[in-house]
Write an enzyme that holds these catalytic residues in place. Structure first.
Site, PDB file in Angstrom:
ATOM      1  N   GLY A 171      82.219  55.110 -16.747  1.00 22.86           N
ATOM      2  CA  GLY A 171      83.835  54.709 -16.964  1.00 22.86           C
ATOM      3  C   GLY A 171      84.288  54.399 -15.744  1.00 22.86           C
ATOM      4  O   GLY A 171      83.609  53.857 -14.728  1.00 22.86           O
TER       5      GLY A 171
ATOM      6  N   GLY B 133      83.727  44.271 -12.478  1.00 22.32           N
ATOM      7  CA  GLY B 133      82.342  44.202 -12.221  1.00 22.32           C
ATOM      8  C   GLY B 133      81.455  44.803 -13.709  1.00 22.32           C
ATOM      9  O   GLY B 133      80.500  44.114 -14.016  1.00 22.32           O
ATOM     10  N   HIS B 134      81.931  45.929 -14.021  1.00 16.30           N
ATOM     11  CA  HIS B 134      81.544  46.202 -15.543  1.00 16.30           C
ATOM     12  C   HIS B 134      81.586  45.022 -16.218  1.00 16.30           C
ATOM     13  O   HIS B 134      80.735  45.032 -17.275  1.00 16.30           O
ATOM     14  CB  HIS B 134      82.091  47.798 -15.947  1.00 16.30           C
TER      15      HIS B 134
ATOM     16  N   GLY C 281      74.258  46.850 -12.487  1.00 15.41           N
ATOM     17  CA  GLY C 281      74.784  45.795 -11.451  1.00 15.41           C
ATOM     18  C   GLY C 281      73.832  46.018 -10.303  1.00 15.41           C
ATOM     19  O   GLY C 281      73.224  46.829  -9.904  1.00 15.41           O
TER      20      GLY C 281
ATOM     21  N   LYS D  58      74.827  45.885  -7.332  1.00 10.24           N
ATOM     22  CA  LYS D  58      75.365  46.648  -6.113  1.00 10.24           C
ATOM     23  C   LYS D  58      74.640  48.017  -5.821  1.00 10.24           C
ATOM     24  O   LYS D  58      74.158  48.301  -5.037  1.00 10.24           O
ATOM     25  CB  LYS D  58      76.699  47.212  -6.544  1.00 10.24           C
ATOM     26  N   ASP D  59      74.046  48.613  -7.176  1.00 10.23           N
ATOM     27  CA  ASP D  59      73.167  49.979  -6.899  1.00 10.23           C
ATOM     28  C   ASP D  59      71.712  49.420  -7.041  1.00 10.23           C
ATOM     29  O   ASP D  59      70.894  49.619  -7.710  1.00 10.23           O
ATOM     30  CB  ASP D  59      73.586  50.766  -8.105  1.00 10.23           C
TER      31      ASP D  59
ATOM     32  N   GLN E  44      69.060  51.787  -7.504  1.00 12.68           N
ATOM     33  CA  GLN E  44      69.004  52.461  -8.908  1.00 12.68           C
ATOM     34  C   GLN E  44      68.331  51.377  -9.729  1.00 12.68           C
ATOM     35  O   GLN E  44      67.572  51.793 -10.724  1.00 12.68           O
ATOM     36  CB  GLN E  44      70.481  52.787  -9.281  1.00 12.68           C
TER      37      GLN E  44
ATOM     38  N   SER F  72      84.011  51.793  -8.767  1.00 14.91           N
ATOM     39  CA  SER F  72      85.054  52.562  -9.376  1.00 14.91           C
ATOM     40  C   SER F  72      85.540  53.630  -8.249  1.00 14.91           C
ATOM     41  O   SER F  72      86.569  54.283  -8.161  1.00 14.91           O
ATOM     42  CB  SER F  72      84.377  53.509 -10.480  1.00 14.91           C
ATOM     43  N   ARG F  73      84.840  53.708  -7.140  1.00 15.60           N
ATOM     44  CA  ARG F  73      85.143  54.443  -5.862  1.00 15.60           C
ATOM     45  C   ARG F  73      86.156  53.788  -5.157  1.00 15.60           C
ATOM     46  O   ARG F  73      86.607  54.605  -4.401  1.00 15.60           O
ATOM     47  CB  ARG F  73      83.881  54.923  -5.410  1.00 15.60           C
TER      48      ARG F  73
HETATM   49  O1  PAF Z   1      75.440  53.482 -12.237  1.00 15.53           O
HETATM   50  C1  PAF Z   1      76.118  54.226 -13.020  1.00 15.53           C
HETATM   51  O2  PAF Z   1      77.147  54.043 -13.552  1.00 15.53           O
HETATM   52  C2  PAF Z   1      75.373  55.445 -13.523  1.00 15.53           C
HETATM   53  O3  PAF Z   1      74.511  55.809 -12.223  1.00 15.53           O
HETATM   54  C3  PAF Z   1      74.494  55.388 -14.803  1.00 15.53           C
HETATM   55  C4  PAF Z   1      73.389  54.387 -14.662  1.00 15.53           C
HETATM   56  C5  PAF Z   1      75.659  54.811 -15.819  1.00 15.53           C
HETATM   57  C6  PAF Z   1      73.725  56.796 -14.923  1.00 15.53           C
HETATM   58  O4  PAF Z   1      74.724  57.635 -15.081  1.00 15.53           O
END
Ligand code: PAF
Length: 289
Positions: A34, A39-40, A150, A152-153, A156, A189-190
């Site tokens: 959320g 970006g989202h 994304g 950016k991570d 991840q 978001s931060r």
């Molecule tokens: O990147 C994020 O917003 C979170 O790490 C994700 C992938 C939604 C998992 O909670």
């Protein structure tokens, strides 16, 4: 603007997506926590362009926050997020409660590959186990789909891609470019945690990446030298506290000697309450090995 249909239960999501798949429609999935921003929306638009149906999840996953992190204060505004999804022509929005996602304590968690250990893994030791566990649950709920993340991570994306492959999940992970503000700050978001003085200094992350890439383009291959240049750049911002800088091989996320081929530079910096990360990639000049 057509409203996205908001779903709260796992059973409803499965029923609707199964029906779409039975009708031959492809599914695109954008997992989020959320506090949606442009970006989202770029992930949503990539999904809408490539799939018949796009579903966005909004769930602030407690498992990926350590004690003392910003779980309690993480921005939440479902009404605004719903408008943001409708604006990007998202079909379905899955916004489960914590009880729906975790009806009881988790006895089973997903372990993370070795390249989750450095960088974000070193700074936030519980983070990736929480991320891959919730992403594994979300992938299991969504079923066969393309999932948009994304860059950016960056770490991840690497960890989730490996998890989906290792566990034979019917999900194609699609990495998407980082969206930036006009001054180079990666959208996050931060960013809303930044005071105006911190916001003015925050593009230093982008400048640190540029400085590192510039010395690599001039022939520097020693990761420590590249990292020193990046750290010196961050030090020019008086409100910034460096968490880490890293110059690593793009594929393994570690440096195995002099940099070669495709490399990734990553940076994490604290500004007051905000912890910001960014990264960019480049090629070490020279003949391919
Ligand atoms: O990147 C994020 O917003 C979170 O790490 C994700 C992938 C939604 C998992 O909670």
């Amino acid at each position: 603007m057509t409203e996205s249909v908001v779903l709260g239960s796992i059973a409803e999501v499965r029923r609707m997506l199964d029906a779409h798949r039975c009708a031959g429609r492809s599914i695109g999935f954008v997992p989020t926590m959320g506090a949606l921003h442009a970006g989202h929306q770029s992930l949503m638009r990539a999904s809408v362009a490539a799939n018949d149906i796009t579903i966005v999840s909004i769930f602030v996953n407690p498992l990926q926050f350590a004690a003392g992190e910003d779980l309690g204060s993480y921005p939440r505004d479902l009404a605004r997020d719903t408008d943001c999804c409708a604006d990007a022509r998202v079909d379905l929005l899955f916004a489960p409660s914590a009880e729906e996602m975790y009806p009881g304590p988790m006895a089973t968690v997903v372990d993370v590959p070795p390249f989750a250990a450095p960088l974000e893994g070193a700074s936030r030791p519980e983070h990736f186990a929480g991320v891959v566990t919730v992403v594994a649950k979300l992938f299991s709920i969504m079923g066969e789909c393309r999932a948009y993340f994304g860059e950016k991570d960056w770490q991840q994306v690497a960890v989730v891609t490996r998890m989906a492959a290792d566990l034979s999940m019917p999900v194609e992970v699609v990495p998407c470019p980082t969206m930036r503000e006009p001054d180079g700050l990666a959208m996050s978001s931060r960013n809303i945690y930044l005071t105006s003085d911190e916001r003015a200094e925050a593009p230093v992350l982008r400048r640190a990446l540029d400085a590192g890439l510039a010395v690599i383009a001039k022939g520097e291959t020693d990761p420590a030298m590249v990292e020193a240049v990046m750290a010196d750049t961050v030090a020019t911002a008086s409100l910034a506290t460096l968490d880490y800088v890293a110059a690593v091989q793009a594929e393994t996320l570690v440096a195995d000697g002099p940099l070669h081929g495709e490399v990734r530079l990553l940076v994490a910096v604290r500004f007051g309450k905000a912890r910001l990360i960014d990264n960019d990639g480049g090629m070490v000049p020279g003949k391919p090995a």
